[in-house]
Design a protein around this motif. Structure first.
Motif, PDB file in Angstrom:
ATOM      1  N   GLY A  86       0.829  -1.189   0.000  1.00 60.68           N
ATOM      2  CA  GLY A  86       0.000   0.000   0.000  1.00 60.68           C
ATOM      3  C   GLY A  86       0.869   1.246   0.000  1.00 60.68           C
ATOM      4  N   ARG A 121     -12.103  16.663   6.531  1.00 67.37           N
ATOM      5  CA  ARG A 121     -11.359  15.473   6.933  1.00 67.37           C
ATOM      6  C   ARG A 121     -11.683  14.258   6.083  1.00 67.37           C
ATOM      7  NH1 ARG A 121     -11.036  12.395  12.767  1.00 67.37           N
ATOM      8  NH2 ARG A 121     -11.195  10.304  11.930  1.00 67.37           N
ATOM      9  N   THR A 128     -15.003   6.809   8.176  1.00 67.60           N
ATOM     10  CA  THR A 128     -14.973   6.738   6.717  1.00 67.60           C
ATOM     11  C   THR A 128     -13.759   5.952   6.254  1.00 67.60           C
ATOM     12  OG1 THR A 128     -16.046   8.897   6.543  1.00 67.60           O
ATOM     13  CG2 THR A 128     -14.935   8.063   4.575  1.00 67.60           C
ATOM     14  N   PHE A 157     -11.988   4.221   2.569  1.00 65.71           N
ATOM     15  CA  PHE A 157     -11.998   4.325   1.117  1.00 65.71           C
ATOM     16  C   PHE A 157     -11.437   3.034   0.524  1.00 65.71           C
ATOM     17  CE2 PHE A 157     -12.871   8.827   1.217  1.00 65.71           C
ATOM     18  CZ  PHE A 157     -12.277   9.266   2.389  1.00 65.71           C
ATOM     19  N   TYR A 159      -9.778   1.415  -2.942  1.00 61.63           N
ATOM     20  CA  TYR A 159      -9.134   1.744  -4.191  1.00 61.63           C
ATOM     21  C   TYR A 159      -8.787   0.459  -4.940  1.00 61.63           C
ATOM     22  CZ  TYR A 159      -8.255   6.370  -2.146  1.00 61.63           C
ATOM     23  OH  TYR A 159      -8.388   7.603  -1.566  1.00 61.63           O
ATOM     24  N   LEU A 177      -3.999   4.757  -8.541  1.00 62.95           N
ATOM     25  CA  LEU A 177      -5.018   4.210  -7.661  1.00 62.95           C
ATOM     26  C   LEU A 177      -6.346   4.833  -8.050  1.00 62.95           C
ATOM     27  CD1 LEU A 177      -3.169   4.558  -4.283  1.00 62.95           C
ATOM     28  CD2 LEU A 177      -3.635   2.438  -5.474  1.00 62.95           C
ATOM     29  N   LEU A 235     -10.201   5.366  -7.079  1.00 59.90           N
ATOM     30  CA  LEU A 235     -11.161   5.256  -5.994  1.00 59.90           C
ATOM     31  C   LEU A 235     -12.387   4.503  -6.483  1.00 59.90           C
ATOM     32  CD1 LEU A 235     -12.031   6.063  -3.109  1.00 59.90           C
ATOM     33  CD2 LEU A 235     -13.049   8.112  -4.120  1.00 59.90           C
ATOM     34  N   ILE A 291      -6.795  -1.774  -2.427  1.00 58.69           N
ATOM     35  CA  ILE A 291      -6.229  -1.131  -1.243  1.00 58.69           C
ATOM     36  C   ILE A 291      -7.311  -0.333  -0.530  1.00 58.69           C
ATOM     37  CG2 ILE A 291      -4.445   0.435  -0.366  1.00 58.69           C
ATOM     38  CD1 ILE A 291      -2.931   0.064  -2.945  1.00 58.69           C
ATOM     39  N   SER A 305      -9.366   7.466   7.234  1.00 56.44           N
ATOM     40  CA  SER A 305      -8.969   8.764   7.743  1.00 56.44           C
ATOM     41  C   SER A 305      -8.635   8.624   9.214  1.00 56.44           C
ATOM     42  CB  SER A 305     -10.103   9.766   7.550  1.00 56.44           C
ATOM     43  OG  SER A 305      -9.754  11.017   8.098  1.00 56.44           O
ATOM     44  N   SER A 306      -7.402   8.976   9.574  1.00 62.62           N
ATOM     45  CA  SER A 306      -6.923   8.702  10.930  1.00 62.62           C
ATOM     46  C   SER A 306      -6.645   9.978  11.709  1.00 62.62           C
ATOM     47  CB  SER A 306      -5.656   7.854  10.862  1.00 62.62           C
ATOM     48  OG  SER A 306      -4.680   8.461  10.051  1.00 62.62           O
ATOM     49  N   GLY A 307      -7.172  11.040  11.293  1.00 64.02           N
ATOM     50  CA  GLY A 307      -6.923  12.298  12.001  1.00 64.02           C
ATOM     51  C   GLY A 307      -6.944  13.424  11.007  1.00 64.02           C
ATOM     52  N   TYR A 322      -6.321  15.303   8.225  1.00 62.93           N
ATOM     53  CA  TYR A 322      -5.614  15.068   6.974  1.00 62.93           C
ATOM     54  C   TYR A 322      -4.647  13.899   7.046  1.00 62.93           C
ATOM     55  CZ  TYR A 322      -7.616  19.504   5.733  1.00 62.93           C
ATOM     56  OH  TYR A 322      -8.494  20.502   5.477  1.00 62.93           O
ATOM     57  N   TYR A 341      -4.298  10.071   6.261  1.00 62.88           N
ATOM     58  CA  TYR A 341      -4.894   8.916   5.615  1.00 62.88           C
ATOM     59  C   TYR A 341      -3.905   7.769   5.726  1.00 62.88           C
ATOM     60  CZ  TYR A 341      -8.302  12.099   3.590  1.00 62.88           C
ATOM     61  OH  TYR A 341      -9.288  13.027   3.421  1.00 62.88           O
ATOM     62  N   PHE A 397      -3.106   3.849   4.845  1.00 60.13           N
ATOM     63  CA  PHE A 397      -3.476   2.829   3.886  1.00 60.13           C
ATOM     64  C   PHE A 397      -3.214   1.432   4.427  1.00 60.13           C
ATOM     65  CE2 PHE A 397      -4.518   4.996  -0.070  1.00 60.13           C
ATOM     66  CZ  PHE A 397      -4.083   6.275   0.203  1.00 60.13           C
ATOM     67  N   GLY A 398      -4.047   0.511   4.006  1.00 56.51           N
ATOM     68  CA  GLY A 398      -3.762  -0.892   4.252  1.00 56.51           C
ATOM     69  C   GLY A 398      -2.628  -1.343   3.345  1.00 56.51           C
ATOM     70  N   SER A 399      -2.184  -2.553   3.540  1.00 57.53           N
ATOM     71  CA  SER A 399      -1.056  -3.059   2.763  1.00 57.53           C
ATOM     72  C   SER A 399      -1.487  -3.600   1.411  1.00 57.53           C
ATOM     73  CB  SER A 399      -0.310  -4.135   3.545  1.00 57.53           C
ATOM     74  OG  SER A 399      -1.223  -5.159   3.914  1.00 57.53           O
ATOM     75  N   GLY A 400      -2.787  -3.653   1.181  1.00 57.91           N
ATOM     76  CA  GLY A 400      -3.263  -4.067  -0.132  1.00 57.91           C
ATOM     77  C   GLY A 400      -3.545  -5.554  -0.226  1.00 57.91           C
TER      78      GLY A 400
END
Lengths: 113, 114
Positions: A43, A97, B32, B34, B36, B44, B46, B93, B97-99, B101, B103, B105-108
């Motif tokens: 990722g 956000r 939320t 996302f 991809y 990527l 969406l 992938i 949202s972790s705070g 701005y 983001y 990502f997972g490792s896919g």
């Protein structure tokens, strides 16, 4: 219509020199810009970001420059190292956000020994 | 902090079967998430935005009946590829949202449909 454009699919830079990756965007509502680095089969990892109220943000070897009037941003890596070889994605987002991120197609950076 | 765990990392399935991909936020709550998809040498793309407790919002051209998204809790979103076909083979992938701005990502997940 591609809102975030990275026109160089690949770039080769000598180790120790400066790498400059460019990105253009079309949507004037974008408020936040990000760069991600991605290795194959992994990722993307967040690298550096900049909000629209700034024109420069620096973090170690990485500096992002934003030119709002030209709708252009660039990522500078100096000095370039072999581990920097990867695909770099430019991305843009709105000010909220949970706004979705729009990615460019990426630029593959090769650092030459 | 801000870790997103995505499983499986790779899966091979037969054409016509369904595959479920999980995306978990391990140390934060993600209202939320996302999803991809990445094709070789392409950006990527969406696919959909997953909101906890409500229906996902799909991007234009993404078949909602084929790519089922469920976001049942604040830490888990799942993507199910139903009746998979070889053209669904891709790298999927997730991100959350972790705070402000932030983001993560997972490792896919590399999906191969044979």
């Amino acid at each position: 219509d591609q809102q975030v454009k990275q026109n160089s699919p690949s770039l080769s830079v000598q180790e120790g020199r400066i790498s400059i990756l460019n990105c253009d965007y079309t949507n004037s509502m974008f408020d936040y810009f990000l760069w991600y680095k991605k290795y194959p089969a992994e990722g993307p990892t967040f690298l550096i970001s900049i909000s629209s109220i700034k024109d420069k943000n620096e973090d170690g070897r990485f500096t992002v420059f934003l030119n709002k009037s030209a709708k252009h941003l660039s990522l500078h890596i100096v000095p370039s190292q072999p581990g920097d070889s990867a695909v770099y994605f430019c991305a843009a987002s709105g000010m909220n956000r949970d706004d979705k991120i729009i990615f460019g197609k990426g630029t593959r950076l090769h650092i030459l020994p | 902090g801000a870790v997103v765990s995505q499983h499986p990392s790779w899966v091979i399935c037969k054409s016509g079967t369904s595959v479920k991909i999980e995306c978990r936020s391990l140390d934060f709550q993600a209202t939320t998430m996302f999803w991809y998809r990445q094709f070789p040498k392409q950006s990527l793309m969406l696919m959909a935005t997953s909101n906890e407790g409500s229906k996902a919002t799909y991007e234009q051209g993404v078949e909602k009946d084929k790519f089922l998204i469920n976001h049942a809790s604040l830490t888990l979103s799942t993507l199910t590829v139903t009746s998979a076909h070889p053209e669904d083979s891709s790298f999927y992938i997730c991100s959350a949202s972790s705070g402000a701005y932030g983001y993560t990502f997972g490792s896919g997940t590399r999906l191969t449909v044979v």
